[in-house]
Design an enzyme around this catalytic site. Structure first.
Site, PDB file in Angstrom:
ATOM      1  N   HIS A  29      36.615  -2.039  -8.938  1.00  0.00           N
ATOM      2  CA  HIS A  29      37.514  -1.205  -8.131  1.00  0.00           C
ATOM      3  C   HIS A  29      38.603  -2.066  -7.513  1.00  0.00           C
ATOM      4  O   HIS A  29      38.481  -3.289  -7.458  1.00  0.00           O
ATOM      5  CB  HIS A  29      36.751  -0.547  -6.973  1.00  0.00           C
ATOM      6  N   TYR A  45      34.139   4.905   4.185  1.00  0.00           N
ATOM      7  CA  TYR A  45      34.110   3.491   4.580  1.00  0.00           C
ATOM      8  C   TYR A  45      35.535   2.959   4.516  1.00  0.00           C
ATOM      9  O   TYR A  45      36.384   3.509   3.805  1.00  0.00           O
ATOM     10  CB  TYR A  45      33.172   2.669   3.681  1.00  0.00           C
ATOM     11  N   SER A  73      35.823   5.970  -3.913  1.00  0.00           N
ATOM     12  CA  SER A  73      35.850   7.171  -3.075  1.00  0.00           C
ATOM     13  C   SER A  73      36.754   7.015  -1.855  1.00  0.00           C
ATOM     14  O   SER A  73      37.312   7.993  -1.366  1.00  0.00           O
ATOM     15  CB  SER A  73      34.436   7.551  -2.645  1.00  0.00           C
ATOM     16  N   ARG A 120      35.859  10.830 -12.781  1.00  0.00           N
ATOM     17  CA  ARG A 120      34.552  10.539 -12.201  1.00  0.00           C
ATOM     18  C   ARG A 120      34.088  11.703 -11.333  1.00  0.00           C
ATOM     19  O   ARG A 120      34.841  12.192 -10.476  1.00  0.00           O
ATOM     20  CB  ARG A 120      34.643   9.284 -11.328  1.00  0.00           C
ATOM     21  N   HIS A 176      25.569   3.117 -13.071  1.00  0.00           N
ATOM     22  CA  HIS A 176      24.371   2.427 -12.574  1.00  0.00           C
ATOM     23  C   HIS A 176      23.070   3.163 -12.978  1.00  0.00           C
ATOM     24  O   HIS A 176      22.092   3.186 -12.196  1.00  0.00           O
ATOM     25  CB  HIS A 176      24.433   2.243 -11.055  1.00  0.00           C
ATOM     26  N   ASP A 244      31.015  -4.306 -10.615  1.00  0.00           N
ATOM     27  CA  ASP A 244      31.074  -3.447  -9.423  1.00  0.00           C
ATOM     28  C   ASP A 244      31.885  -4.108  -8.300  1.00  0.00           C
ATOM     29  O   ASP A 244      31.886  -3.626  -7.177  1.00  0.00           O
ATOM     30  CB  ASP A 244      29.669  -3.077  -8.930  1.00  0.00           C
ATOM     31  N   ASN A 249      30.802  -0.984   0.171  1.00  0.00           N
ATOM     32  CA  ASN A 249      29.725  -0.741   1.155  1.00  0.00           C
ATOM     33  C   ASN A 249      28.673  -1.837   1.252  1.00  0.00           C
ATOM     34  O   ASN A 249      27.739  -1.693   2.040  1.00  0.00           O
ATOM     35  CB  ASN A 249      28.958   0.567   0.857  1.00  0.00           C
TER      36      ASN A 249
END
Ligand code: 0GY
Length: 289
Positions: A29, A45, A73, A120, A176, A244, A249
């Protein structure tokens, strides 16, 4: 904004594993930079800036060639940060977008032009307020040619999602592996349930990713390796791998990306499997046109 999270390792090690030429980090990301790409109003977040320059520097350090950037997100349905990163990649990145299901055909075509090859659908309640299944399905019927659906859910809702997934009229890539409890082992209930999904249709793919999130035994993530290697061996043409980064987070136990790369030969022990996982498979999904 004060408490912006730094969720990544600032000095990742250089991996021992040498990735094959053309290797793709197919789940990563970018965040911001906030000054140009604000976070969404509903972001759960608030990360520190994790820019395309940082991502491409990591790609090079890890010995990878390409990235698939998944819209995170925290940026909601505004994909401009992801598109900007793809545009800066000199053809070495493609993307997965998150869109309002009411998106127009013209906007979908513009995303395709910008390097997006999937949408997604995120079902994690801690990340999104809602996941409108009917609207998602309607959107899935309108995707540009060659696109797929990336889906993110946790193992406890897999059974409830089976009919929804069965109705998706495009290939499905499960982020995942749907977050199984890997400590149950390769034949545990979660892995068996996930295998039933893979058996239910031949175009369901998976990402054997995130030992840091999925293995509570911690580094060297032995439970993850034991549970996941048989899955890669049994479905070698339907898996893609990613770091990832920047690990949204992950405030505790931030993984060293070099160590994540060194997990690859533990889940894909032969050069043939590694080439499928890192090159041939992501090319089929993201670089076939
Ligand atoms: C991941 C996992 C997470 C976050 C997101 O879009 C996101 O914010 O995907 C997570 O918190 O589990 O795949 O990056």
């Amino acid at each position: 904004m004060t408490d912006r999270i730094v969720s990544w390792h600032t000095r990742p090690s250089k991996p021992c594993f040498v990735a094959p030429p053309g290797a793709v980090d197919a789940h990563c990301h970018v965040f911001g930079p906030l000054a140009r790409f604000p976070f969404g109003a509903k972001a759960k977040y608030l990360p520190a800036d994790a820019t395309s320059e940082m991502l491409f520097a990591l790609r090079d350090r890890l010995g990878f060639s390409r990235n698939v950037i998944v819209q995170a997100s925290c940026h909601g349905t505004d994909n401009t940060a992801t598109l900007d990163a793809i545009a800066r990649s000199e053809g070495r990145a493609r993307g997965v977008a998150v869109v309002d299901p009411a998106i127009s055909e013209g906007e979908l075509a513009a995303l395709h032009e910008g390097g997006i090859r999937a949408v997604r659908f995120n079902f994690l309640k801690r990340l999104v307020d809602d996941a409108p299944r009917d609207a998602f399905l309607e959107l899935a019927h309108r995707l540009p040619r060659g696109w797929h659906v990336a889906i993110y859910f946790e193992a406890d809702i897999l059974d409830e999602l089976r009919s929804f997934i069965a109705a998706i009229p495009a290939p499905v890539v499960v982020d995942h592996m749907g977050r199984p409890d890997v400590t149950q082992g390769p034949d545990g209930a979660d892995m068996r349930a996930f295998r039933r999904l893979l058996e239910s249709r031949a175009d369901v793919w998976f990402k054997p990713t995130c030992p840091d999130r999925l293995d509570p035994t911690g580094f060297p993530w032995n439970a993850f390796a034991e549970a996941v290697a048989p899955l890669v061996a049994d479905y070698p043409d339907r898996c893609i791998w990613g770091t990832d980064w920047p690990h949204p987070n992950m405030q505790d136990n931030v993984p060293d990306d070099g160590r994540l790369v060194d997990m690859i030969p533990r889940i894909a022990p032969t050069r043939e499997l590694q080439h499928k996982l890192l090159v041939a498979n992501p090319e089929r999904l993201y670089w076939s046109d």
